[in-house]
Scaffold this active site. Structure first.
Site, PDB file in Angstrom:
ATOM      1  N   ASN A  62       0.833  -1.204   0.000  1.00  0.00           N
ATOM      2  CA  ASN A  62       0.000   0.000   0.000  1.00  0.00           C
ATOM      3  C   ASN A  62       0.869   1.256   0.000  1.00  0.00           C
ATOM      4  O   ASN A  62       1.979   1.272   0.538  1.00  0.00           O
ATOM      5  CB  ASN A  62      -1.015   0.004   1.143  1.00  0.00           C
ATOM      6  CG  ASN A  62      -0.429  -0.269   2.516  1.00  0.00           C
ATOM      7  OD1 ASN A  62       0.609  -0.919   2.648  1.00  0.00           O
ATOM      8  ND2 ASN A  62      -1.081   0.219   3.540  1.00  0.00           N
ATOM      9  N   GLU A  64       0.431   5.208   0.708  1.00  0.00           N
ATOM     10  CA  GLU A  64      -0.491   6.209   1.260  1.00  0.00           C
ATOM     11  C   GLU A  64      -0.113   7.626   0.837  1.00  0.00           C
ATOM     12  O   GLU A  64       0.958   7.868   0.271  1.00  0.00           O
ATOM     13  CB  GLU A  64      -0.547   6.065   2.788  1.00  0.00           C
ATOM     14  CG  GLU A  64      -1.097   4.705   3.187  1.00  0.00           C
ATOM     15  CD  GLU A  64      -1.423   4.573   4.661  1.00  0.00           C
ATOM     16  OE1 GLU A  64      -0.963   5.413   5.469  1.00  0.00           O
ATOM     17  OE2 GLU A  64      -2.154   3.619   4.992  1.00  0.00           O
ATOM     18  N   CYS A  73      -4.321   1.122  -2.489  1.00  0.00           N
ATOM     19  CA  CYS A  73      -4.256  -0.207  -1.877  1.00  0.00           C
ATOM     20  C   CYS A  73      -3.188  -1.051  -2.571  1.00  0.00           C
ATOM     21  O   CYS A  73      -2.922  -0.893  -3.776  1.00  0.00           O
ATOM     22  CB  CYS A  73      -5.598  -0.920  -2.005  1.00  0.00           C
ATOM     23  SG  CYS A  73      -6.913  -0.241  -0.988  1.00  0.00           S
ATOM     24  N   GLU A  75      -3.252  -4.171  -3.454  1.00  0.00           N
ATOM     25  CA  GLU A  75      -3.775  -5.008  -4.539  1.00  0.00           C
ATOM     26  C   GLU A  75      -3.859  -4.206  -5.840  1.00  0.00           C
ATOM     27  O   GLU A  75      -3.481  -4.680  -6.911  1.00  0.00           O
ATOM     28  CB  GLU A  75      -5.179  -5.540  -4.192  1.00  0.00           C
ATOM     29  CG  GLU A  75      -5.239  -6.455  -2.980  1.00  0.00           C
ATOM     30  CD  GLU A  75      -5.477  -5.695  -1.678  1.00  0.00           C
ATOM     31  OE1 GLU A  75      -5.030  -4.535  -1.560  1.00  0.00           O
ATOM     32  OE2 GLU A  75      -6.096  -6.288  -0.778  1.00  0.00           O
ATOM     33  N   CYS A 112     -10.501  -4.924   0.173  1.00  0.00           N
ATOM     34  CA  CYS A 112     -11.634  -3.998   0.279  1.00  0.00           C
ATOM     35  C   CYS A 112     -12.495  -4.102  -0.985  1.00  0.00           C
ATOM     36  O   CYS A 112     -12.097  -4.701  -1.993  1.00  0.00           O
ATOM     37  CB  CYS A 112     -11.135  -2.568   0.483  1.00  0.00           C
ATOM     38  SG  CYS A 112     -10.491  -1.784  -1.017  1.00  0.00           S
ATOM     39  N   CYS A 115     -10.855  -2.997  -4.229  1.00  0.00           N
ATOM     40  CA  CYS A 115      -9.863  -3.965  -4.718  1.00  0.00           C
ATOM     41  C   CYS A 115     -10.557  -5.176  -5.340  1.00  0.00           C
ATOM     42  O   CYS A 115     -10.088  -5.716  -6.349  1.00  0.00           O
ATOM     43  CB  CYS A 115      -8.949  -4.419  -3.594  1.00  0.00           C
ATOM     44  SG  CYS A 115      -7.812  -3.125  -3.086  1.00  0.00           S
TER      45      CYS A 115
HETATM   46  N1  THU Z   1      -5.510  -1.279   2.160  1.00  0.00           N
HETATM   47  C1  THU Z   1      -5.002  -2.075   1.178  1.00  0.00           C
HETATM   48  O1  THU Z   1      -3.839  -1.929   0.778  1.00  0.00           O
HETATM   49  N2  THU Z   1      -5.809  -3.033   0.663  1.00  0.00           N
HETATM   50  C2  THU Z   1      -7.098  -3.254   1.034  1.00  0.00           C
HETATM   51  O2  THU Z   1      -7.773  -4.086   0.458  1.00  0.00           O
HETATM   52  C3  THU Z   1      -7.672  -2.482   2.130  1.00  0.00           C
HETATM   53  C4  THU Z   1      -6.837  -1.404   2.691  1.00  0.00           C
HETATM   54  C5  THU Z   1      -4.644  -0.229   2.718  1.00  0.00           C
HETATM   55  C6  THU Z   1      -5.070   1.164   2.401  1.00  0.00           C
HETATM   56  C7  THU Z   1      -4.448   1.936   3.534  1.00  0.00           C
HETATM   57  O3  THU Z   1      -3.117   2.225   3.199  1.00  0.00           O
HETATM   58  C8  THU Z   1      -4.445   0.957   4.690  1.00  0.00           C
HETATM   59  O4  THU Z   1      -4.635  -0.325   4.128  1.00  0.00           O
HETATM   60  C9  THU Z   1      -5.510   1.203   5.737  1.00  0.00           C
HETATM   61  O5  THU Z   1      -6.764   1.275   5.153  1.00  0.00           O
END
Ligand code: THU
Length: 160
Positions: A62, A64, A73, A75, A112, A115
């Site tokens: 991920n 940010e 994300c 994925e 999520c 994704c």
């Molecule tokens: N996140 C992902 O990388 N994949 C997901 O399917 C859900 C959330 C990340 C986004 C953010 O950087 C952190 O997890 C918290 O939400």
């Protein structure tokens, strides 16, 4: 009126040690990807590895942003990278692991909703199901035969 039942099944392994070797190897790659998570805001690391039809394994994590809605994300990061790096090559499996800051997470976190939509798009684009392998920092491993099992009735291009 007719009732429809949406059905999805998955396998739950008590430990990664019970997994088929390729799944276990992909999980290890996903765990290595945690190291490159850029998550200074949530302190929640997500590592993903994908296995492609040409034998390549790609990792992603991920990414940010101080403007929170721009967080990417893991994925989505790796699937977009794979489509650019190896256009036309199918993704056959995708493993996801997570690591929190304050506690050991001992259950898998499923991708999520966004994704899941991107995983389904990739399956349709390549006409190839993506095996999904999920684990927390430790604990059981869930295996889904295809991403579509995580998102029944996904939105898709034929509506457009
Ligand atoms: N996140 C992902 O990388 N994949 C997901 O399917 C859900 C959330 C990340 C986004 C953010 O950087 C952190 O997890 C918290 O939400």
């Amino acid at each position: 009126m007719k009732e429809h039942i949406l059905h999805a099944s998955f396998l739950a392994y008590d430990t990664a040690g019970e997994l088929p070797a390729p799944d276990r190897a992909l999980l290890e790659q996903a765990r290595a990807a945690l190291e490159h998570s850029y998550s200074p805001y949530s302190h929640f690391k997500v590592g993903v590895a994908i296995w492609m039809a040409n034998g390549e394994i790609m990792r992603g994590s991920n990414y940010e942003n101080a403007a929170y809605p721009l967080c990417i994300c893991a994925e989505q990061a790796v699937l977009a990278a794979a489509a650019s790096r190896f256009p036309g090559i199918a993704v056959q499996a995708l493993a996801v692991v997570i690591k929190g800051q304050h506690k050991v997470i001992d259950i898998p976190a499923a991708p999520c909703g966004g994704c899941r939509q991107v995983i389904c798009e990739t399956e349709r684009k390549n006409n190839c199901p993506i095996r999904i392998v999920l684990q927390g920092e430790t604990g059981p491993v869930y295996v889904f035969e295809k991403g579509g099992d995580l998102l029944p009735l996904a939105f898709e291009g034929s509506y457009l």
